[in-house]
Scaffold this motif. Sequence first.
Motif, PDB file in Angstrom:
ATOM      1  N   TYR A  79       5.648 -19.856  -7.708  1.00  0.00           N
ATOM      2  CA  TYR A  79       6.694 -18.940  -8.144  1.00  0.00           C
ATOM      3  C   TYR A  79       6.355 -17.522  -7.696  1.00  0.00           C
ATOM      4  CZ  TYR A  79       9.630 -21.869 -11.082  1.00  0.00           C
ATOM      5  OH  TYR A  79      10.536 -22.800 -11.530  1.00  0.00           O
ATOM      6  N   THR A  80       7.379 -16.745  -7.400  1.00  0.00           N
ATOM      7  CA  THR A  80       7.226 -15.337  -7.050  1.00  0.00           C
ATOM      8  C   THR A  80       7.609 -14.499  -8.257  1.00  0.00           C
ATOM      9  OG1 THR A  80       7.803 -15.807  -4.756  1.00  0.00           O
ATOM     10  CG2 THR A  80       7.962 -13.507  -5.475  1.00  0.00           C
ATOM     11  N   VAL A  81       6.695 -13.640  -8.685  1.00  0.00           N
ATOM     12  CA  VAL A  81       6.956 -12.748  -9.816  1.00  0.00           C
ATOM     13  C   VAL A  81       6.814 -11.322  -9.300  1.00  0.00           C
ATOM     14  CG1 VAL A  81       6.237 -12.060 -12.136  1.00  0.00           C
ATOM     15  CG2 VAL A  81       6.054 -14.459 -11.434  1.00  0.00           C
ATOM     16  N   ARG A  82       7.888 -10.567  -9.399  1.00  0.00           N
ATOM     17  CA  ARG A  82       7.864  -9.166  -8.966  1.00  0.00           C
ATOM     18  C   ARG A  82       7.687  -8.278 -10.194  1.00  0.00           C
ATOM     19  NH1 ARG A  82       8.749  -9.712  -3.756  1.00  0.00           N
ATOM     20  NH2 ARG A  82      10.345 -11.105  -2.992  1.00  0.00           N
ATOM     21  N   LEU A  83       6.739  -7.355 -10.076  1.00  0.00           N
ATOM     22  CA  LEU A  83       6.431  -6.447 -11.178  1.00  0.00           C
ATOM     23  C   LEU A  83       6.592  -4.997 -10.723  1.00  0.00           C
ATOM     24  CD1 LEU A  83       3.882  -8.822 -11.186  1.00  0.00           C
ATOM     25  CD2 LEU A  83       4.028  -7.998 -13.514  1.00  0.00           C
ATOM     26  N   LEU A  84       6.936  -4.151 -11.686  1.00  0.00           N
ATOM     27  CA  LEU A  84       7.173  -2.745 -11.415  1.00  0.00           C
ATOM     28  C   LEU A  84       6.700  -1.933 -12.609  1.00  0.00           C
ATOM     29  CD1 LEU A  84       8.681  -0.838  -9.375  1.00  0.00           C
ATOM     30  CD2 LEU A  84      10.709  -1.186 -10.785  1.00  0.00           C
ATOM     31  N   ARG A  85       6.248  -0.718 -12.339  1.00  0.00           N
ATOM     32  CA  ARG A  85       5.951   0.205 -13.423  1.00  0.00           C
ATOM     33  C   ARG A  85       6.438   1.590 -13.012  1.00  0.00           C
ATOM     34  NH1 ARG A  85      -0.622   0.895 -13.467  1.00  0.00           N
ATOM     35  NH2 ARG A  85      -0.862   1.336 -11.257  1.00  0.00           N
ATOM     36  N   GLN A  86       6.768   2.397 -14.013  1.00  0.00           N
ATOM     37  CA  GLN A  86       7.336   3.713 -13.736  1.00  0.00           C
ATOM     38  C   GLN A  86       6.275   4.717 -13.324  1.00  0.00           C
ATOM     39  OE1 GLN A  86       9.459   4.573 -17.326  1.00  0.00           O
ATOM     40  NE2 GLN A  86      11.254   3.441 -16.656  1.00  0.00           N
ATOM     41  N   SER A  87       5.057   4.563 -13.814  1.00  0.00           N
ATOM     42  CA  SER A  87       3.943   5.445 -13.471  1.00  0.00           C
ATOM     43  C   SER A  87       2.649   4.723 -13.809  1.00  0.00           C
ATOM     44  CB  SER A  87       4.038   6.759 -14.253  1.00  0.00           C
ATOM     45  OG  SER A  87       3.727   6.549 -15.619  1.00  0.00           O
ATOM     46  N   ALA A  88       1.538   5.333 -13.463  1.00  0.00           N
ATOM     47  CA  ALA A  88       0.236   4.728 -13.742  1.00  0.00           C
ATOM     48  C   ALA A  88      -0.009   4.577 -15.239  1.00  0.00           C
ATOM     49  CB  ALA A  88      -0.876   5.559 -13.106  1.00  0.00           C
ATOM     50  N   GLU A  89       0.665   5.370 -16.049  1.00  0.00           N
ATOM     51  CA  GLU A  89       0.491   5.304 -17.504  1.00  0.00           C
ATOM     52  C   GLU A  89       1.387   4.251 -18.161  1.00  0.00           C
ATOM     53  OE1 GLU A  89       1.265   8.446 -15.988  1.00  0.00           O
ATOM     54  OE2 GLU A  89      -0.890   8.667 -15.700  1.00  0.00           O
TER      55      GLU A  89
ATOM     56  N   PRO B 194       0.807  -1.222   0.000  1.00  0.00           N
ATOM     57  CA  PRO B 194       0.000   0.000   0.000  1.00  0.00           C
ATOM     58  C   PRO B 194       0.842   1.276   0.000  1.00  0.00           C
ATOM     59  CG  PRO B 194      -0.102  -1.073   2.140  1.00  0.00           C
ATOM     60  CD  PRO B 194       0.650  -1.993   1.229  1.00  0.00           C
ATOM     61  N   ASN B 195       2.111   1.154   0.339  1.00  0.00           N
ATOM     62  CA  ASN B 195       3.002   2.324   0.350  1.00  0.00           C
ATOM     63  C   ASN B 195       3.695   2.550  -0.984  1.00  0.00           C
ATOM     64  OD1 ASN B 195       2.516   2.841   3.136  1.00  0.00           O
ATOM     65  ND2 ASN B 195       3.867   1.117   3.608  1.00  0.00           N
ATOM     66  N   ASN B 196       3.502   1.617  -1.935  1.00  0.00           N
ATOM     67  CA  ASN B 196       4.181   1.717  -3.222  1.00  0.00           C
ATOM     68  C   ASN B 196       3.198   1.323  -4.318  1.00  0.00           C
ATOM     69  OD1 ASN B 196       5.744   1.551  -5.497  1.00  0.00           O
ATOM     70  ND2 ASN B 196       7.202   0.091  -4.667  1.00  0.00           N
ATOM     71  N   GLY B 197       2.612   2.295  -4.990  1.00  0.00           N
ATOM     72  CA  GLY B 197       1.644   2.014  -6.045  1.00  0.00           C
ATOM     73  C   GLY B 197       2.262   1.559  -7.341  1.00  0.00           C
ATOM     74  N   PHE B 198       3.591   1.466  -7.379  1.00  0.00           N
ATOM     75  CA  PHE B 198       4.272   1.112  -8.619  1.00  0.00           C
ATOM     76  C   PHE B 198       4.967  -0.243  -8.546  1.00  0.00           C
ATOM     77  CE2 PHE B 198       4.150   5.796  -8.530  1.00  0.00           C
ATOM     78  CZ  PHE B 198       3.271   5.966  -9.580  1.00  0.00           C
ATOM     79  N   GLY B 199       4.695  -1.005  -7.498  1.00  0.00           N
ATOM     80  CA  GLY B 199       5.275  -2.330  -7.380  1.00  0.00           C
ATOM     81  C   GLY B 199       4.244  -3.313  -6.847  1.00  0.00           C
ATOM     82  N   VAL B 200       4.313  -4.549  -7.316  1.00  0.00           N
ATOM     83  CA  VAL B 200       3.405  -5.597  -6.851  1.00  0.00           C
ATOM     84  C   VAL B 200       4.132  -6.940  -6.964  1.00  0.00           C
ATOM     85  CG1 VAL B 200       2.306  -6.013  -9.093  1.00  0.00           C
ATOM     86  CG2 VAL B 200       1.030  -6.460  -7.013  1.00  0.00           C
ATOM     87  N   THR B 201       3.738  -7.875  -6.119  1.00  0.00           N
ATOM     88  CA  THR B 201       4.263  -9.235  -6.177  1.00  0.00           C
ATOM     89  C   THR B 201       3.114 -10.166  -6.521  1.00  0.00           C
ATOM     90  OG1 THR B 201       5.946  -8.742  -4.518  1.00  0.00           O
ATOM     91  CG2 THR B 201       5.407 -11.062  -4.862  1.00  0.00           C
ATOM     92  N   ALA B 202       3.349 -11.049  -7.464  1.00  0.00           N
ATOM     93  CA  ALA B 202       2.358 -12.063  -7.839  1.00  0.00           C
ATOM     94  C   ALA B 202       2.905 -13.431  -7.444  1.00  0.00           C
ATOM     95  CB  ALA B 202       2.073 -12.006  -9.332  1.00  0.00           C
ATOM     96  N   MET B 203       2.120 -14.173  -6.705  1.00  0.00           N
ATOM     97  CA  MET B 203       2.456 -15.543  -6.349  1.00  0.00           C
ATOM     98  C   MET B 203       1.702 -16.441  -7.330  1.00  0.00           C
ATOM     99  SD  MET B 203       4.460 -14.716  -3.973  1.00  0.00           S
ATOM    100  CE  MET B 203       4.944 -16.345  -3.426  1.00  0.00           C
ATOM    101  N   VAL B 204       2.455 -17.172  -8.149  1.00  0.00           N
ATOM    102  CA  VAL B 204       1.862 -17.919  -9.259  1.00  0.00           C
ATOM    103  C   VAL B 204       1.989 -19.422  -9.011  1.00  0.00           C
ATOM    104  CG1 VAL B 204       1.887 -18.265 -11.755  1.00  0.00           C
ATOM    105  CG2 VAL B 204       2.526 -16.028 -10.800  1.00  0.00           C
ATOM    106  N   PRO B 205       0.859 -20.127  -8.877  1.00  0.00           N
ATOM    107  CA  PRO B 205       0.924 -21.574  -8.664  1.00  0.00           C
ATOM    108  C   PRO B 205       1.293 -22.305  -9.959  1.00  0.00           C
ATOM    109  CG  PRO B 205      -1.364 -20.869  -8.776  1.00  0.00           C
ATOM    110  CD  PRO B 205      -0.514 -19.633  -8.868  1.00  0.00           C
ATOM    111  N   THR B 206       2.262 -23.196  -9.844  1.00  0.00           N
ATOM    112  CA  THR B 206       2.697 -23.985 -10.997  1.00  0.00           C
ATOM    113  C   THR B 206       2.757 -25.455 -10.598  1.00  0.00           C
ATOM    114  OG1 THR B 206       5.091 -24.024 -10.560  1.00  0.00           O
ATOM    115  CG2 THR B 206       4.208 -22.048 -11.653  1.00  0.00           C
ATOM    116  N   ASP B 207       3.061 -26.287 -11.565  1.00  0.00           N
ATOM    117  CA  ASP B 207       3.179 -27.719 -11.300  1.00  0.00           C
ATOM    118  C   ASP B 207       4.373 -28.059 -10.414  1.00  0.00           C
ATOM    119  OD1 ASP B 207       4.777 -26.894 -13.489  1.00  0.00           O
ATOM    120  OD2 ASP B 207       4.919 -28.949 -14.226  1.00  0.00           O
ATOM    121  N   THR B 208       5.276 -27.104 -10.167  1.00  0.00           N
ATOM    122  CA  THR B 208       6.434 -27.359  -9.295  1.00  0.00           C
ATOM    123  C   THR B 208       6.404 -26.512  -8.027  1.00  0.00           C
ATOM    124  OG1 THR B 208       7.810 -25.738 -10.448  1.00  0.00           O
ATOM    125  CG2 THR B 208       7.903 -28.014 -11.235  1.00  0.00           C
ATOM    126  N   GLY B 209       5.298 -25.840  -7.776  1.00  0.00           N
ATOM    127  CA  GLY B 209       5.183 -24.994  -6.589  1.00  0.00           C
ATOM    128  C   GLY B 209       4.870 -23.555  -6.968  1.00  0.00           C
TER     129      GLY B 209
END
Length: 95
Positions: free
Chosen positions: A73-83, A56-71
């Motif tokens: 995965y952590t995917v970190r995403l970033l954007r420079q601005s809302a656009e 909530p303190n960073n509107g330009f970063g998010v972490t996605a936890m993605v279920p796969t056949d091996t467990g």
Amino acid sequence: MSVMNDFARVDRDADAWSNALARWLTPQAVSDFVDTDPAEVPVREVIGPPRLIVDPNNGFGVTAMVPTDTGEYTVRLLRQSAEHPWKVTRIAPPG
């Protein structure tokens, strides 16, 4: 999650695999994966929707936890601005 679907396409040769991933990645992440042999990637299938963790303190970063056949995965995403589009900075295996 599209990046993980491309990540799991290990049936491609290394160049095709890297090129498919590159559109989702930051330049640094592209560099991090440049020498990866897709045959060494254990994941073969995404098995469910991602679970998002938003800072909530960073509107330009998010972490996605993605279920796969091996467990999960952590995917970190970033954007420079809302656009700007989200770009992946890191894909990390379970554990």
